[in-house]
Design a protein around this motif. Structure first.
Motif, mmCIF file in Angstrom:
data_model
loop_
_atom_site.group_PDB
_atom_site.id
_atom_site.type_symbol
_atom_site.label_atom_id
_atom_site.label_comp_id
_atom_site.label_asym_id
_atom_site.label_seq_id
_atom_site.Cartn_x
_atom_site.Cartn_y
_atom_site.Cartn_z
ATOM 1 N N ALA A 125 -9.780 28.884 -20.215
ATOM 2 C CA ALA A 125 -9.522 30.112 -20.962
ATOM 3 C C ALA A 125 -10.831 30.885 -21.028
ATOM 4 C CB ALA A 125 -9.017 29.806 -22.375
ATOM 5 N N VAL A 152 -8.164 35.060 -18.939
ATOM 6 C CA VAL A 152 -7.050 34.115 -19.037
ATOM 7 C C VAL A 152 -7.124 33.474 -20.417
ATOM 8 C CG1 VAL A 152 -6.029 31.965 -18.195
ATOM 9 C CG2 VAL A 152 -7.017 33.584 -16.563
ATOM 10 N N LYS A 157 -10.324 30.025 -14.832
ATOM 11 C CA LYS A 157 -9.070 29.336 -14.539
ATOM 12 C C LYS A 157 -9.256 27.844 -14.288
ATOM 13 C CE LYS A 157 -5.076 29.536 -11.417
ATOM 14 N NZ LYS A 157 -4.465 30.239 -10.259
#
Length: 242
Positions: free
Chosen positions: A196, A28, A191
């Motif tokens: 990130a 992510v 998350k």
């Protein structure tokens, strides 16, 4: 015939292809904050005391190595400057904040800590290579897995944990529960805790002694690892794989 440098045989290329297809990723990427507020206990976790006193005869707030055990009344010199300790702060004054920034300077990450009073200008408390700060911090906290897996540090920090020799990578459907759990927990960590990052896992089965063979990598925002709760959680995830 001798193989040309940089050339893979058909067998080597097939093995690389098979490993790549069965390297599983959780990733992510959002905006990594330029700065974040930290608690006084985080400063303690990094190995520093926050001190109110005099610096070259002027009122100031500064940091000292906690291992030095500075106390009220101490006078000392460091890097050509004279410091006098009035109080080792146990809590921040009302309205004051500690803020850390991580920047990329001269080919490496640099962590800078600032003291922001309720009124007045901020004071830079230290500027250290991010790798130096993280390694000292991990050592102080006894986080051996993070120390062992540490690879490099810039705006993000990379960890690589490898066990055993490589071989034929296993497909996801055949992964043991521990490895599937690692993928789930990594996704949750990125998350909900780090905001990130990237996690990869490739599993090669067990060796003749029944020990798992695998390679795991983490890539996480350096600024988030300065939060002791995040770093401790990643330490636990690395430990759970062994």
């Amino acid at each position: 015939m001798k193989k040309k440098a940089g050339k893979l045989t058909a067998e080597e290329l097939a093995a690389k292809h098979q490993t790549a297809l069965h390297t599983y990723v959780r990733e992510v990427w959002g905006t990594i904050p330029d700065e974040t507020e930290v608690k006084l206990r985080s400063l303690k976790a990094w190995g520093f005391d926050l001190i109110a006193g005099l610096r070259e005869g002027e009122p100031a707030v500064f940091v000292a190595d906690a291992a030095d055990g500075r106390e009220a009344g101490d006078v000392y010199e460091e890097r050509g400057e004279r410091f006098e300790v009035r109080e080792v702060l146990r809590e921040l004054p009302r309205g004051a904040r500690l803020v850390v920034r991580v920047t990329h300077e001269e080919r490496r990450g640099v962590a800078r800590l600032y003291y922001r009073p309720g009124r007045g200008e901020e004071t830079e408390l230290f500027a250290l290579p991010a790798a130096e700060l993280l390694l000292a911090y991990f050592k102080k906290r006894g986080w051996g897995k993070l120390l062992e897996a540490f690879h490099s540090s810039g705006l993000t920090t990379e960890f690589i944990q490898s066990r055993g020799s490589s071989g034929k990578a296993w497909p996801y459907e055949a992964l043991p529960p521990k490895m599937r759990r690692a993928l789930r927990e990594a996704a949750d960590t990125i998350k909900k805790r780090a905001g990130a990052g990237r996690f990869t896992l490739v599993y090669f089965g067990k060796n003749k002694d029944g020990e798992d063979r695998y390679v795991v990598t983490w890539l996480l925002p350096t600024i988030q690892l300065l939060d002791a709760s995040v770093a401790e959680h990643v330490e636990g995830l690395l430990a759970a794989l062994d």
